[in-house]
Design an enzyme around this catalytic site. Structure first.
Site, PDB file in Angstrom:
ATOM      1  N   SER A  22       6.017  -1.933  -1.603  1.00 29.62           N
ATOM      2  CA  SER A  22       6.055  -2.899  -2.716  1.00 29.62           C
ATOM      3  C   SER A  22       5.123  -2.479  -3.861  1.00 29.62           C
ATOM      4  CB  SER A  22       5.765  -4.327  -2.248  1.00 29.62           C
ATOM      5  OG  SER A  22       4.958  -4.412  -1.123  1.00 29.62           O
TER       6      SER A  22
ATOM      7  N   GLY B  63      -1.091   2.858   6.310  1.00 32.43           N
ATOM      8  CA  GLY B  63      -1.367   2.196   7.592  1.00 32.43           C
ATOM      9  C   GLY B  63      -0.734   0.822   7.738  1.00 32.43           C
ATOM     10  N   LYS B  64       0.171   0.471   6.843  1.00 32.98           N
ATOM     11  CA  LYS B  64       0.785  -0.870   6.866  1.00 32.98           C
ATOM     12  C   LYS B  64       1.488  -1.150   8.202  1.00 32.98           C
ATOM     13  CE  LYS B  64       3.371   0.107   3.316  1.00 32.98           C
ATOM     14  NZ  LYS B  64       2.915   1.498   3.167  1.00 32.98           N
ATOM     15  N   THR B  65       2.368  -0.233   8.612  1.00 31.92           N
ATOM     16  CA  THR B  65       3.164  -0.467   9.821  1.00 31.92           C
ATOM     17  C   THR B  65       2.261  -0.562  11.053  1.00 31.92           C
ATOM     18  OG1 THR B  65       4.834   0.913   8.786  1.00 31.92           O
ATOM     19  CG2 THR B  65       5.193   0.359  11.081  1.00 31.92           C
TER      20      THR B  65
ATOM     21  N   GLY C 220       0.855  -1.206   0.000  1.00 33.60           N
ATOM     22  CA  GLY C 220       0.000   0.000   0.000  1.00 33.60           C
ATOM     23  C   GLY C 220       0.875   1.234   0.000  1.00 33.60           C
TER      24      GLY C 220
ATOM     25  N   SER D 269       2.650   4.759   0.944  1.00 30.54           N
ATOM     26  CA  SER D 269       3.249   5.232   2.192  1.00 30.54           C
ATOM     27  C   SER D 269       2.160   5.975   2.980  1.00 30.54           C
ATOM     28  CB  SER D 269       4.399   6.193   1.863  1.00 30.54           C
ATOM     29  OG  SER D 269       4.926   6.724   3.053  1.00 30.54           O
ATOM     30  N   GLY D 270       2.065   5.694   4.249  1.00 29.95           N
ATOM     31  CA  GLY D 270       1.073   6.362   5.093  1.00 29.95           C
ATOM     32  C   GLY D 270      -0.304   5.713   5.057  1.00 29.95           C
TER      33      GLY D 270
HETATM   34  P1  ADP Z   1       2.663   3.054   6.389  1.00 31.11           P
HETATM   35  O1  ADP Z   1       3.395   2.006   7.176  1.00 31.11           O
HETATM   36  O2  ADP Z   1       1.705   2.486   5.392  1.00 31.11           O
HETATM   37  O3  ADP Z   1       3.575   4.052   5.775  1.00 31.11           O
HETATM   38  P2  ADP Z   1       1.865   4.026   8.979  1.00 31.11           P
HETATM   39  O4  ADP Z   1       1.240   2.851   9.653  1.00 31.11           O
HETATM   40  O5  ADP Z   1       3.280   4.350   9.347  1.00 31.11           O
HETATM   41  O6  ADP Z   1       1.727   3.873   7.400  1.00 31.11           O
HETATM   42  O7  ADP Z   1       1.006   5.332   9.226  1.00 31.11           O
HETATM   43  C1  ADP Z   1      -0.398   5.347   9.077  1.00 31.11           C
HETATM   44  C2  ADP Z   1      -0.981   6.491   9.899  1.00 31.11           C
HETATM   45  O8  ADP Z   1      -2.383   6.493   9.721  1.00 31.11           O
HETATM   46  C3  ADP Z   1      -0.701   6.337  11.393  1.00 31.11           C
HETATM   47  O9  ADP Z   1      -0.490   7.598  11.961  1.00 31.11           O
HETATM   48  C4  ADP Z   1      -2.017   5.740  11.908  1.00 31.11           C
HETATM   49  O10 ADP Z   1      -2.265   6.085  13.254  1.00 31.11           O
HETATM   50  C5  ADP Z   1      -3.041   6.398  10.980  1.00 31.11           C
HETATM   51  N1  ADP Z   1      -4.272   5.642  10.820  1.00 31.11           N
HETATM   52  C6  ADP Z   1      -5.494   6.177  10.918  1.00 31.11           C
HETATM   53  N2  ADP Z   1      -6.443   5.250  10.744  1.00 31.11           N
HETATM   54  C7  ADP Z   1      -5.796   4.081  10.514  1.00 31.11           C
HETATM   55  C8  ADP Z   1      -6.242   2.754  10.259  1.00 31.11           C
HETATM   56  N3  ADP Z   1      -7.537   2.433  10.212  1.00 31.11           N
HETATM   57  N4  ADP Z   1      -5.312   1.796  10.060  1.00 31.11           N
HETATM   58  C9  ADP Z   1      -3.996   2.123  10.101  1.00 31.11           C
HETATM   59  N5  ADP Z   1      -3.518   3.355  10.338  1.00 31.11           N
HETATM   60  C10 ADP Z   1      -4.412   4.352  10.552  1.00 31.11           C
END
Ligand code: ADP
Length: 203
Positions: free
Chosen positions: A85, A16-18, A11, A13-14
Site C-alpha cells: 500500500s 516484514g509485513k507478512t 511497508g 516489499s521485504g
Molecule cells: P513483506 O511481507 O513485507 O514483503 P516478509 O515478511 O515476506 O516481508 O519478509 C521479511 C523477511 O525479513 C523474512 O524473511 C523475515 O524472516 C525477515 N525478518 C528479519 N527480521 C525481521 C523482523 N524483525 N520482522 C519481520 N521480518 C523479519
C-alpha cells in the site's frame, strides 16, 4: 459483540509485513478473538490476478481490500491486512472508510529489503523486469502519522508483535488480559530462564 478493528500493515516489499501479520494473527487468536488475516500476496494471486503494480491498480486493490475489511470490522472482527500500500492518499481513504483503523508502518531501510529480497522481486525490479516497483521504480510514501511504527532491522518479530498488541490494548480494542509474562520476548525469556536456573529454581 467485540469491537472490531483493522490493523493495516504498510511497508516496502521485504520489510516484514507478512511475517509479523501471521505472528500477530496467532497471538490475537490466543486472546480468543475472531481474527481474519489478509496476506496481500495471497489476495493478489487468488483474487486480484487482473491487477498489476501501477498507481491506478494499487488504488483498485486498496479499494477492494478496504471494502471487505470495512464489512468485517463493522461485524466485530479483528482484521489484519498486509500489503505494500505505497500511496498515502489510498491508505487515508481506507482509514476513512473502515473507521476503526490502526496503521502499522513496517519500517526497514531499502538496502536491507534489497538484501533480504525474499521473493526475488528486487532483483527483477533492479534489472528493469518490473516497471513499477515501490522503492525502486515507483514511489513508496511513508505514513506521516501511523498509530505504530515497527523497525524490523532493529527489532525481533516478537518485539514488533508485542508492540502492536500493547497499542491495541491502549486503544481499547483488546482487553489487557495478557500477563506481562506473555509479552516477554524470546531473548528476555531466555535471560530469565538462565537466572532461575542459576538460582536452582529450574533445571
Ligand atoms: P513483506 O511481507 O513485507 O514483503 P516478509 O515478511 O515476506 O516481508 O519478509 C521479511 C523477511 O525479513 C523474512 O524473511 C523475515 O524472516 C525477515 N525478518 C528479519 N527480521 C525481521 C523482523 N524483525 N520482522 C519481520 N521480518 C523479519
Amino acid at each position: 459483540m467485540n469491537r472490531g478493528f483493522t490493523v493495516w500493515f504498510t511497508g516496502l516489499s521485504g520489510s516484514g509485513k507478512t511475517t509479523i501479520l501471521h505472528r500477530l494473527g496467532k497471538k490475537l487468536k490466543e486472546l480468543c478473538r475472531n481474527v481474519e488475516v489478509f496476506d496481500g500476496d495471497v489476495i493478489r494471486t487468488d483474487h486480484c490476478i487482473d491487477l498489476g503494480l501501477s498507481k491506478q491498480e494499487h488504488d483498485i486493490f486498496m479499494h477492494r481490500t478496504a471494502f471487505v475489511c470495512k464489512l468485517l470490522t463493522a461485524n466485530g472482527m479483528a482484521v489484519i491486512s498486509a500489503a505494500i500500500s505505497p500511496y498515502r492518499e489510498a491508505r487515508d481513504k481506507a482509514r476513512k472508510e473502515i473507521g476503526d483503523f490502526v496503521e502499522v508502518y513496517v519500517k526497514c531501510p531499502l538496502e536491507v529489503c534489497i538484501e533480504r529480497d525474499v521473493k526475488g522481486l528486487y532483483r527483477m525490479a533492479l534489472q528493469g523486469e518490473i516497471q513499477t516497483f515501490p522503492g525502486i521504480s515507483s514511489p513508496y510514501e511513508e505514513p506521516l502519522n501511523p498509530e505504530i511504527i515497527v523497525e524490523t532491522h532493529k527489532e525481533t518479530v516478537e518485539e514488533s508483535t508485542n508492540k502492536i498488541i500493547k497499542k491495541l490494548v491502549v486503544l481499547g480494542y483488546i482487553p489487557d488480559i495478557t500477563s506481562e509474562e506473555d509479552l516477554y520476548s524470546d531473548k528476555e525469556e531466555a535471560v530469565i530462564a538462565k537466572r532461575l536456573s542459576g538460582l536452582g529454581y529450574i533445571d
